[in-house]
Design an enzyme around this catalytic site. Structure first.
Site, mmCIF file in Angstrom:
data_model
loop_
_atom_site.group_PDB
_atom_site.id
_atom_site.type_symbol
_atom_site.label_atom_id
_atom_site.label_comp_id
_atom_site.label_asym_id
_atom_site.label_seq_id
_atom_site.Cartn_x
_atom_site.Cartn_y
_atom_site.Cartn_z
ATOM 1 N N ASN A 60 5.902 -5.886 40.877
ATOM 2 C CA ASN A 60 4.522 -5.690 40.178
ATOM 3 C C ASN A 60 4.673 -4.448 39.372
ATOM 4 O O ASN A 60 4.073 -4.337 38.414
ATOM 5 C CB ASN A 60 3.481 -5.318 41.244
ATOM 6 C CG ASN A 60 3.187 -6.525 42.037
ATOM 7 O OD1 ASN A 60 3.051 -7.525 41.371
ATOM 8 N ND2 ASN A 60 2.800 -6.228 43.609
ATOM 9 N N TYR A 61 5.491 -3.735 39.482
ATOM 10 C CA TYR A 61 5.682 -2.205 38.779
ATOM 11 C C TYR A 61 6.774 -1.968 37.973
ATOM 12 O O TYR A 61 6.656 -1.248 37.010
ATOM 13 C CB TYR A 61 5.424 -1.087 39.905
ATOM 14 C CG TYR A 61 3.907 -1.229 40.282
ATOM 15 C CD1 TYR A 61 2.814 -1.241 39.932
ATOM 16 C CD2 TYR A 61 3.930 -1.379 42.015
ATOM 17 C CE1 TYR A 61 1.786 -1.327 40.326
ATOM 18 C CE2 TYR A 61 2.704 -1.377 42.438
ATOM 19 C CZ TYR A 61 1.701 -1.591 41.678
ATOM 20 O OH TYR A 61 0.476 -1.675 42.411
#
EC number: 5.6.2.1
Length: 911
Positions: A868-869
């Protein structure tokens, strides 16, 4: 504001609580300074621990038929685990009329409803365990604590970010100035028809990490070089494929191959302008959704037992009873008093409508008490059915799967602007019990069956509208070209809208991810100004500015989510802007303890060291008469915070900081990295960097339920290899008895922990393992014969093949009796046996590295960071730079999701 106003008491604020004064007086500011001790100062900016485990006293819950039920170990994260993208744009894709509205005030009714459960025991509350030295890779003999190391690392990374931002803006100014001069020169020379002199070719500038960087596309993905018209475009991964890839290819459908071929021709990431408008599609065709099968009643002999009496239920009530009865093995749910309370409330509502139950004589049996319900007969029937399915021959399982796939094939793909795109979740959720994440207040509620009359279809005007099931109709048919959804409906638990979207590897989803990470790359140009401004505003006299600066500090430094105000029908989860008085505990000189329910109702507990000014501000924000349930940031909302952030950069919101910080940290670590050794050692280097990102960016998790069992299995495999090494050494003695004296008796000793009892159990395991392999091979061979139209082998053939396992069993018995191991194979020599030992030892070392890596990562959410990051292009850079197969970092699903990243960069790409 006048001075008289400054002395007024705190006033009523939003949520009917106390609101801070508009301005902070110098007197209050100085008073707070005096209250804060100056001794024992610890550097701010890093989480120091995750806190102790505390169990609350609870009543023993009733499980209604489940005796000594144990929670099943969690399966591997890489095996079929679903993921949810952080910051997805699904909300943007919803129709305006359907977007969830949030209440502007916290309702007192919430507290009133909670009071009704005062007699219900609470589930155990677990605070995440402390971060250990082993978990974060700190050696036991380290002279410098890891906390101090990471603080210095973080300071270094932030200074590098500031330097990078200034450099980018300086270069942009120069380029702008150069462009203006060049334009003027062209205009002046055009009158005289004098051709512009050829410019001297400038060497490519070097980036901070030593790689050459092309200024023209420094902020865009690396573009593919121009190729001849008829050249075949290769879409290759970073590294050579694994052996298993051939098998995967066989399983690909014809439709998958067509889509992959089209993808080779269409590289949307090389056109940054694609998808910038609000109109998402021109033409859209699809076949709708797949509904779950209708409920099939239980056999007549299987019934719910109430107070010792088997009862006959109406079909609708029986279906709900099976929801609970089929999951008695899930102790985490059926031992949760809130789950049981909510389920029984919904169950009795359906019973009231359908007339409760009937006994064998047809007399009505009123079901009023959950404790008197015995769901065990239902559970046992479902367990037997599960066992039957598991025991089906492989050929039959394959045939059933093929039949299911054929039925669902028309729904798997849609035509989006003339291109075939895979659809993600085209199946309508079946009715069941809502489980929720964390401590969700609605866990156990009945998720009702979704009917066609609840579903809205989104499709092109010229396309054929899919037919609803016979006797039904769609709720509505829309032609929303601004939405990326194909169908939607509202579920009954939280009133949320569910959407059928394209698959993760589709162009639209890929573009959404691409934009998300490009937005984070854009933030690197402005991060120094933002940090400088919020550091200044931490001391602002205006309360709203000081609260906003403090919130941005917490979001930037500790990766807190911004948070939104919740309506009364939503789970009581919070983020930074919606923190309440009770969620923050202050411990002088500058330690802040956060304890609240975060996203997905998962408890967030952490102790962090903050800047002394931030500590002082939080103390001001909590100043009496504020108390429980009063807002800390009472003059700040998420929308106001995001509006302020857009003044630095269009589209900047609080959630972009999480992506930027993770990606920038990983990029900085990657520049310094020099990974060598075997593939597993390089993977461990990557995971170490990922773990550092997760710690610095506060991506933590509690230890998985199955972690200890998983580590134990890995250790057993290592011990099995050590046993094989010992056996081979014994074979060396059999080949040359003199070698024992030559190498020394110690060399041939069996490891102490592999005692006689362990050896006996391991030998039994090896024999049974061989039997299973023989059976599976026999089944596979029969399937092949059947497929080719030949006669299948008889069971006698299987018995003959199983003799090899019997021989192995006898061999082990003889070895245990004589204490000698005979050399296996033809032409056995000492050299060959030593080579075998080397191979085993190499495998042991590889497994030790993998086990150490797994143990180190048990309390850090590496998946959260990586999926996600951290910009996936950084993982691709590592893969290409250090020659590690991308399959070691991304599963097949993730490789499809991040296909654009794999194909768009080389090892020199920079975040």
């Amino acid at each position: 504001m006048s001075s008289s106003d400054d002395d007024t008491p705190l006033v009523k604020g939003r949520a009917n609580g106390v609101k801070s004064r508009e301005r902070i007086t110098k007197t209050d500011d100085k008073a707070m300074d005096k209250e804060i001790p100056s001794n024992g100062h610890v550097e701010p900016g890093l989480s120091i621990r995750m806190g102790p485990v505390e169990d609350m006293d609870v009543d023993t819950p009733l499980t209604n038929g489940n005796v000594n039920g144990k929670r099943k170990a969690r399966s591997s994260l890489s095996n079929g685990k679903s993921y949810k993208e952080e910051g997805s744009s699904e909300e943007d894709d919803k129709p305006l009329s359907k977007r969830r509205r949030t209440s502007q005030q916290t309702k007192q009714a919430k507290q009133d409803s909670d009071s009704d459960m005062s007699d219900v025991p609470l589930a155990k509350t677990r605070k995440p365990p402390k971060v250990t030295a082993a978990q974060i890779g700190e050696s036991s003999d380290s002279d410098t604590p890891l906390t101090a190391k990471l603080i210095k690392e973080k300071e270094s990374i932030e200074k590098a970010a500031e330097k990078e931002a200034k450099l980018i803006r300086s270069q942009a100014k120069k380029e702008k100035a150069t462009g203006s001069k060049l334009k003027s020169k062209i205009e002046s020379e055009s009158d005289d028809d004098v051709p512009l002199a050829k410019k001297k070719k400038q060497p490519a500038k070097k980036a901070a990490n030593g790689f050459k960087k092309d200024e023209s596309d420094s902020d865009a993905p690396l573009k593919k070089k121009a190729q001849p018209k008829n050249a075949k475009v290769k879409a290759e991964s970073a590294t050579p494929a694994k052996k298993g890839k051939a098998k995967a290819k066989e399983e690909e459908t014809e439709q998958d191959r067509e889509v992959l071929e089209e993808e080779e021709e269409y590289r949307w990431w090389e056109d940054p302008t694609k998808g910038d408008g609000t109109k998402k599609w021109t033409t859209l065709e699809h076949n709708g959704v797949v509904f779950p099968p209708e409920y099939e009643p239980l056999p007549k002999h299987v019934k719910l037992v109430y107070d010792g009496t088997p009862v006959i239920l109406h079909k609708d009530a029986e279906e709900v009873a099976t929801f609970y009865g089929s999951m008695l093995h899930s102790t985490v749910n059926v031992e949760n008093p809130v789950f049981n309370k909510n389920f029984f409330e919904d169950f009795t509502t359906i019973l009231d409508k359908t007339g409760h139950g009937k006994d064998k004589d047809g007399k009505t049996v009123k079901i009023k008490k959950f404790e008197k319900c015995d769901f065990k007969p239902i559970f046992e029937w479902f367990e037997a059915e599960r066992a039957k399915k598991k025991a089906l021959p492989a050929a039959e399982k394959k045939a059933l799967k093929a039949e299911k796939d054929a039925a669902e094939a028309p729904y798997m793909y849609c035509m989006w602007d003339g291109r075939k795109q895979k659809v993600g979740n085209f199946r309508v959720e079946p009715p069941s019990l809502f489980r929720g994440r964390g401590e969700h207040p609605k866990t156990g509620r009945v998720k009702k069956r979704v009917m066609p009359e609840q579903i809205t279809i989104n499709i092109g005007k010229e396309a054929k509208v899919p037919e609803p099931p016979p006797g039904h109709r769609w709720k509505e048919v829309k032609h929303d070209q601004e939405g990326t959804w194909l169908a939607m409906w509202q579920e009954n638990i939280n009133g949320a809208y569910k959407y059928v979207m394209l698959a993760a590897n589709s162009d639209i989803k890929g573009q959404s991810d691409f934009k998300k990470f490009e937005k984070a790359r854009e933030l690197k140009k402005h991060i120094d100004r933002i940090r400088k401004d919020y550091q200044r505003d931490l001391k602002s006299e205006k309360m709203a500015d000081r609260q906003r600066a403090t919130a941005i500090y917490l979001i930037d430094q500790f990766a807190l989510r911004a948070g939104n105000e919740k309506g009364e029908d939503e789970a009581d989860t919070v983020g930074c802007c919606s923190l309440k008085y009770q969620h923050v505990t202050l411990k002088p000189p500058n330690t802040v303890i956060f304890d609240f329910l975060g996203k997905d109702s998962i408890r967030f507990y952490d102790e962090v060291n903050v800047d002394p000014q931030v500590f002082k501000n939080l103390k001001i924000f909590k100043k009496p008469p504020k108390t429980t349930n009063d807002d800390i940031f009472d003059r700040l909302t998420t929308s106001a915070l995001n509006k302020h952030l857009t003044s630095y950069m269009p589209g900047l919101t609080a959630k972009v900081f999480r992506t930027y910080n993770a990606s920038w940290t990983m990029a900085t670590l990657l520049r310094k990295m020099k990974s060598t050794g075997t593939i597993p050692e390089k993977v461990k280097d990557y995971n170490n960097a990922n773990r550092e990102v997760a710690i610095l960016c506060n991506h933590k998790r509690t230890v998985a339920a199955g972690h200890a069992g998983s580590i134990e299995k890995m250790q057993e495999k290592i011990n099995g290899l050590r046993y094989q090494v010992w056996r081979v050494k014994q074979m060396m003695i059999d080949v040359d008895p003199k070698i024992k004296k030559k190498k020394g008796a110690e060399y041939f000793e069996r490891p102490e922990e592999l005692d006689d009892e362990w050896v006996k159990k391991h030998q039994e395991f090896l024999v049974e393992e061989q039997r299973q392999k023989v059976r599976k091979k026999f089944e596979k061979d029969n399937e092949k014969l059947k497929a080719e139209g030949e006669k299948e082998m008889k069971s006698k053939e299987l018995e003959e093949r199983l003799e090899a396992a019997d021989e192995l069993e006898q061999k082990f018995k003889k070895e245990n009796k004589t204490g000698k191991v005979e050399a296996e194979g033809k032409g056995v020599t000492i050299e060959k046996l030593e080579a075998n030992i080397d191979k085993f030892n190499q495998r042991i070392e590889t497994m030790k590295v993998q086990m150490e890596d797994k143990e180190d990562n048990k309390e850090v959410a590496l998946g959260t960071s990586k999926i996600n990051y951290i910009d996936p292009r950084l993982t691709v850079v590592f893969s290409k730079k250090f020659n590690v197969p991308i399959e070691r970092f991304f599963s097949k699903t993730l490789r499809e999701k991040f296909d654009w990243a794999i194909k768009s960069v080389d090892e020199n790409w920079e975040f």
